[in-house]
Design an enzyme around this catalytic site. Structure first.
Site, short mmCIF file in Angstrom:
data_model
loop_
_atom_site.label_atom_id
_atom_site.label_comp_id
_atom_site.label_asym_id
_atom_site.label_seq_id
_atom_site.Cartn_x
_atom_site.Cartn_y
_atom_site.Cartn_z
N HIS A 134 0.84 -1.21 0.00
CA HIS A 134 0.00 0.00 0.00
C HIS A 134 0.87 1.25 0.00
CE1 HIS A 134 -3.47 2.54 1.41
NE2 HIS A 134 -2.47 3.23 1.95
N GLU A 135 1.87 1.28 0.87
CA GLU A 135 2.75 2.44 0.94
C GLU A 135 3.62 2.58 -0.31
OE1 GLU A 135 2.17 4.56 3.12
OE2 GLU A 135 0.85 3.29 4.32
N HIS A 138 1.69 4.37 -2.90
CA HIS A 138 1.74 5.82 -2.69
C HIS A 138 3.00 6.42 -3.31
CE1 HIS A 138 -1.80 6.62 -0.39
NE2 HIS A 138 -1.47 5.88 0.64
N GLU A 210 -6.08 7.17 -1.07
CA GLU A 210 -6.12 5.95 -0.25
C GLU A 210 -6.78 4.81 -1.00
OE1 GLU A 210 -4.64 5.21 2.67
OE2 GLU A 210 -3.71 7.18 2.37
#
Length: 301
Positions: A134-135, A138, A210
């Protein structure tokens, strides 16, 4: 969908910059203020582009971690970075028992991922993979820069509002020659309406990014349900042990790191965990259906 998210984010950032330019116009009282506002927005954006990672890491006392101190984490980060198609970010550990994680940095070549001690101790391997993925999404999508610029611009608008308000209170005659002077409508905009609108825009940007990062994690790991379990676990534990730090950096975290009590619920920068979970479950169902169809085709051949 990804292109639409990027367009929406750029439009929101442009709107936020426009509010800064309008604030400069109201603050000065004539067209010169437009240039001041534009210059202020540009300087703020550059500062956030270059220094945001240092500020975020310092706010939560994140420490760079040598490979020899956490070889398994390094191997995990390298493997997932390779899947994401980006350089391996620098690994930082946050000395907090609150389970959370965030990414920062101006671009994929200058990125860092910070994991709290709590999240490393709490999550099993597949869920930790999902959080790191997930990071990494980003970082790949340059959301770290977007969030930094959005936060800085929103803060700049609030700062301009305070300048105008103080000027109206303590130097009421200093602007008598200005075309707008101490216009109460201008004061209301810069003190209340502008910052409130900036906050809403920033929240919209954060929530959009997100959802995209959740989808990216599902793509990198091929396991949306691992992120579902991680989000549910982090939501439960994070509120029991909230992290302490500057709330301006809250949008960087995978789960809202601040207490949800009282007024904090009014300005949540993250979409609800339940909504994120439902989207990820829908992705898992699509993957399962696609896999089943592929097997049927293979067996028929």
């Amino acid at each position: 969908m990804a292109a639409m998210n990027q367009f929406r984010t750029l439009a929101l950032l442009a709107l936020l910059s426009g509010l800064i330019v309008l604030a400069g116009y109201l603050l000065v009282g004539d067209e010169t203020g437009l240039y001041y506002g534009l210059g202020f927005a540009a300087v703020s954006s550059f500062g956030s582009w270059y220094y945001s990672d240092k500020a975020a890491l310092a706010a939560f006392k994140a420490q760079p971690t040598p490979r020899e101190e956490a070889p398994e984490l390094f191997e995990r980060l390298e493997r997932l970075s390779d899947r994401a198609g980006i350089p391996t970010p620098t690994l930082y550990l946050v000395p907090s028992e609150s389970p959370n994680a965030f990414a920062t940095g101006r671009d994929p070549n200058h990125a860092a991922i910070a994991l709290t001690k709590g999240i490393v101790d709490l999550l099993p391997d597949d869920e930790l993979d999902a959080v790191i993925a997930h990071e990494l999404t980003h970082v790949r999508n340059r959301d770290t820069l977007t969030q930094a610029v959005a936060g800085t611009l929103a803060g700049s608008l609030t700062f301009l509002g305070r300048i105008l308000t103080l000027g109206a209170l303590y130097f009421p005659m200093a602007r008598a020659g200005g075309r707008r002077g101490n216009n109460p409508i201008a004061i209301l905009f810069l003190l209340v309406v502008g910052p409130f609108a900036a906050g809403l825009i920033r929240m919209a940007i954060s929530r959009t990014r997100e959802y995209a990062a959740d989808a990216g994690a599902a793509e990198i790991t091929g396991n949306p349900l691992a992120l579902v379990r991680a989000l549910e676990r982090l939501e439960e534990m994070g509120q029991k042990v909230p992290i302490h730090g500057n709330p301006a950096f809250a949008p960087l975290f995978i789960i809202n790191p601040l207490s949800k009590d009282g007024m904090m619920t009014l300005f949540m920068t993250h979409p609800s965990t339940d909504d994120r979970v439902q989207r990820l479950k829908a992705m898992a169902a699509e993957i399962a259906g696609s896999t089943a169809n592929t097997k049927e085709l293979s067996s028929s051949v």
